[in-house]
Design an enzyme around this catalytic site. Structure first.
Site, mmCIF file in Angstrom:
data_model
loop_
_atom_site.group_PDB
_atom_site.id
_atom_site.type_symbol
_atom_site.label_atom_id
_atom_site.label_comp_id
_atom_site.label_asym_id
_atom_site.label_seq_id
_atom_site.Cartn_x
_atom_site.Cartn_y
_atom_site.Cartn_z
ATOM 1 N N GLY A 81 0.661 -1.259 0.143
ATOM 2 C CA GLY A 81 0.308 -0.308 0.227
ATOM 3 C C GLY A 81 0.631 1.021 0.246
ATOM 4 N N ASP A 83 3.579 1.411 -1.592
ATOM 5 C CA ASP A 83 4.210 1.864 -3.333
ATOM 6 C C ASP A 83 3.437 1.233 -4.183
ATOM 7 O OD1 ASP A 83 5.511 2.633 -4.959
ATOM 8 O OD2 ASP A 83 7.616 1.276 -5.477
ATOM 9 N N GLY A 132 -9.174 2.139 -1.023
ATOM 10 C CA GLY A 132 -9.923 1.077 -1.469
ATOM 11 C C GLY A 132 -9.631 1.095 -3.018
ATOM 12 N N PHE A 133 -7.746 0.731 -3.436
ATOM 13 C CA PHE A 133 -6.886 0.201 -4.484
ATOM 14 C C PHE A 133 -6.873 1.604 -5.237
ATOM 15 C CE2 PHE A 133 -7.963 -4.337 -2.873
ATOM 16 C CZ PHE A 133 -6.864 -4.023 -2.081
ATOM 17 N N SER A 187 -8.155 -6.556 2.287
ATOM 18 C CA SER A 187 -8.543 -4.846 2.205
ATOM 19 C C SER A 187 -10.105 -4.489 2.941
ATOM 20 C CB SER A 187 -8.333 -4.176 1.490
ATOM 21 O OG SER A 187 -8.422 -3.029 1.409
ATOM 22 N N THR A 254 -5.402 -3.990 7.555
ATOM 23 C CA THR A 254 -5.604 -2.941 8.686
ATOM 24 C C THR A 254 -7.365 -3.299 9.668
ATOM 25 O OG1 THR A 254 -7.195 -1.930 7.286
ATOM 26 C CG2 THR A 254 -4.852 -1.101 7.247
ATOM 27 N N GLY A 272 -1.614 1.240 12.656
ATOM 28 C CA GLY A 272 -0.395 1.991 13.521
ATOM 29 C C GLY A 272 -0.246 2.023 14.942
ATOM 30 N N GLY A 301 1.144 -2.583 13.135
ATOM 31 C CA GLY A 301 1.272 -1.812 14.888
ATOM 32 C C GLY A 301 3.241 -1.608 15.311
ATOM 33 N N TYR A 322 4.222 -0.366 7.879
ATOM 34 C CA TYR A 322 3.620 0.867 6.846
ATOM 35 C C TYR A 322 3.581 2.499 7.713
ATOM 36 C CZ TYR A 322 0.783 3.554 3.865
ATOM 37 O OH TYR A 322 0.292 4.447 2.676
HETATM 38 C C1 LIG Z 1 -2.787 4.345 3.374
HETATM 39 C C2 LIG Z 1 -2.156 3.262 3.977
HETATM 40 C C3 LIG Z 1 -2.612 2.095 2.385
HETATM 41 C C4 LIG Z 1 -2.742 1.158 2.417
HETATM 42 N N1 LIG Z 1 -2.890 0.190 1.450
HETATM 43 C C5 LIG Z 1 -2.680 -1.139 0.998
HETATM 44 C C6 LIG Z 1 -2.569 -2.096 0.116
HETATM 45 O O1 LIG Z 1 -3.661 -1.661 -0.864
HETATM 46 N N2 LIG Z 1 -2.676 -3.461 0.152
HETATM 47 C C7 LIG Z 1 -2.732 -3.723 1.464
HETATM 48 O O2 LIG Z 1 -2.138 -5.267 1.772
HETATM 49 N N3 LIG Z 1 -3.050 -3.310 2.367
HETATM 50 C C8 LIG Z 1 -2.475 -2.002 2.654
HETATM 51 N N4 LIG Z 1 -2.451 -1.185 3.556
HETATM 52 C C9 LIG Z 1 -2.278 -1.725 4.594
HETATM 53 C C10 LIG Z 1 -0.772 -1.615 5.369
HETATM 54 O O3 LIG Z 1 0.114 -2.366 4.245
HETATM 55 C C11 LIG Z 1 -0.833 -2.732 6.672
HETATM 56 O O4 LIG Z 1 -1.261 -3.924 6.668
HETATM 57 C C12 LIG Z 1 -1.459 -1.546 8.006
HETATM 58 O O5 LIG Z 1 -1.508 -0.958 7.720
HETATM 59 C C13 LIG Z 1 -0.932 -2.295 8.994
HETATM 60 O O6 LIG Z 1 0.609 -1.673 9.623
HETATM 61 P P1 LIG Z 1 1.187 -0.518 9.777
HETATM 62 O O7 LIG Z 1 0.086 -0.271 11.429
HETATM 63 O O8 LIG Z 1 2.185 -0.900 10.339
HETATM 64 O O9 LIG Z 1 0.768 0.753 9.289
HETATM 65 C C14 LIG Z 1 -2.320 -0.098 3.951
HETATM 66 C C15 LIG Z 1 -2.370 1.140 5.067
HETATM 67 C C16 LIG Z 1 -2.435 2.826 5.162
HETATM 68 C C17 LIG Z 1 -2.021 3.505 6.310
#
Ligand SMILES: Cc1cc2nc3c(=O)[nH]c(=O)nc-3n(C[C@H](O)[C@H](O)[C@H](O)COP(=O)(O)O)c2cc1C
Length: 364
Positions: A81, A83, A132-133, A187, A254, A272, A301, A322
């Site tokens: 997400g 990149d 939403g991709f 997602s 998420t 987060g 997180g 992320y």
């Molecule tokens: C803005 C944003 C866009 C994301 N887009 C995707 C995505 O396209 N595909 C996916 O599998 N996860 C996506 N995620 C989820 C992250 O890959 C990750 O699973 C989630 O944010 C939990 O990790 P973190 O707490 O380190 O952010 C996205 C997260 C954020 C914040």
């Protein structure tokens, strides 16, 4: 030699100060999506990412590990997400990530939901998103990924779709460009993905992908709560995925939430710091369910080396993050890796895999 020893910490410290006092306030004064585009643009300038790579320095062999047979210089990955456009994998790797995930890529280009689609919550180090991709689609993504040949052995590619044939096509064309494919069935912003939460549908899909796969396949699960039906359902999906031919699981995506500021859908995913404890619990539960049959990648997180240690000690083979990168900046992978080395030395561990089962990180 002593020249380098003297210079590096100063460079690292200065780069961090510049990020914290100048760049982060600038980025956080912008709307979240504009900040993301701005950051992405900066990362595409070779001079910028070679400067940030000064902060990384993660070539210590003590951090080397293997996930589903993929050899990585360290267990820290960028999650899917970040990149989506498939443009900044090489800069991410040079910043110290052991691997980085491109996508999520879908068959056709998608605009995603209307803005506002990202909300930052700095008081609790969280992000809400209802994107939403949005993405360029398979043709453009494939073209860009094919040109990143040097990054292929450390690149995961996230894919998704709502119909089997679509997913099979995206998988078939993209797997030659990466070290692994990560199938996103989780997602919260694309309800059609939930069709693969039905174990029979998931099994059929994974079996088809397994027949054509040439690189390891991971399935990214939705999160689940403690002690309820969702937990049983998620662990059943984990077992189904692995027994049908997946090499591992990413735990997890998420957390679904509702927020009236988010787009027109008012629903999205939470990322987060609020996720850390849940991720640790889910990693332990997943590892207990699948045992040695698959690798678990912890995601959700992870902010520091102690979080990485915790996830690895509970059975994860690697981690992804992320949100922490958004709050902590490009120096983060290097900082985490340097501290992880210190934790390992303190605990007398010389191999990342030996963290498993070790309990909490030692006090430094
Ligand atoms: C803005 C944003 C866009 C994301 N887009 C995707 C995505 O396209 N595909 C996916 O599998 N996860 C996506 N995620 C989820 C992250 O890959 C990750 O699973 C989630 O944010 C939990 O990790 P973190 O707490 O380190 O952010 C996205 C997260 C954020 C914040």
């Amino acid at each position: 030699m002593h020249h380098r020893v003297l210079r590096e910490p100063i460079l690292k410290r200065n780069a961090d100060i510049v990020y914290r006092s100048l760049i982060k306030p600038l980025l956080f004064s912008m709307d979240a999506e504009r900040a993301h585009s701005f950051g992405e643009m900066a990362m595409r300038v070779p001079l910028v990412w070679s400067a940030t790579s000064v902060m990384a320095h993660t070539s210590d062999p003590i951090l080397r590990t293997e996930v589903a047979g993929i050899r990585l210089p360290n267990p820290l990955g960028m999650a899917a997400g970040f990149d989506k456009e498939c443009r900044v994998i090489r800069p991410l790797l040079s910043m110290g990530f052991g691997f980085a995930t491109a996508g999520t890529v879908t068959l056709g280009p998608r605009p995603g939901n209307p803005p506002p689609r990202i909300i930052r919550q700095p008081d609790r180090y969280a992000i809400l998103n209802a994107l939403g991709f949005p993405g360029p689609g398979l043709d453009v993504a494939e073209d860009r990924l094919a040109r990143m040949r040097k990054a292929h052995d450390r690149m995961f590619i996230s894919i998704a779709g709502t119909i089997e044939d679509e997913v099979i096509e995206v998988h078939r064309r993209l797997q030659q460009h990466g070290a692994a494919i990560e199938l996103n069935i989780s997602s919260p912003n694309t309800s059609g993905l939930r069709v693969f939460h039905e174990p029979g549908r998931l099994r059929g899909l994974i079996e088809s992908l397994a027949r054509q796969k040439t690189v390891p396949l991971f399935v990214k699960l939705q999160p689940w709560a403690r002690n309820d039906g969702a937990r049983r359902e998620a662990l059943r999906l984990a077992e189904t995925a692995v027994s049908a031919g997946a090499d591992g699981l990413v735990v997890a995506n998420t957390h679904p939430i509702e927020h009236e500021g988010l787009s027109i859908v008012h629903r999205g995913g939470l990322s987060g710091a609020p996720l850390t404890d849940h991720t640790a619990r889910m990693v332990a539960e997943t590892k207990a369910a699948i045992g040695a049959d698959g690798d678990v990648i912890a995601c959700g997180g992870v902010f520091n080396a102690e979080d990485v240690w915790q996830m690895l000690s509970l059975g994860a083979s690697a981690v992804q993050l992320y949100t922490a990168f958004i709050y902590e900046g490009p120096g983060l992978p290097g900082r985490i890796n340097r501290r992880l080395i210190k934790l390992m030395r303190k605990a007398g561990i010389t191999n990342i895999r030996d963290i498993q089962g070790k309990g909490p990180a030692p006090e430094l």
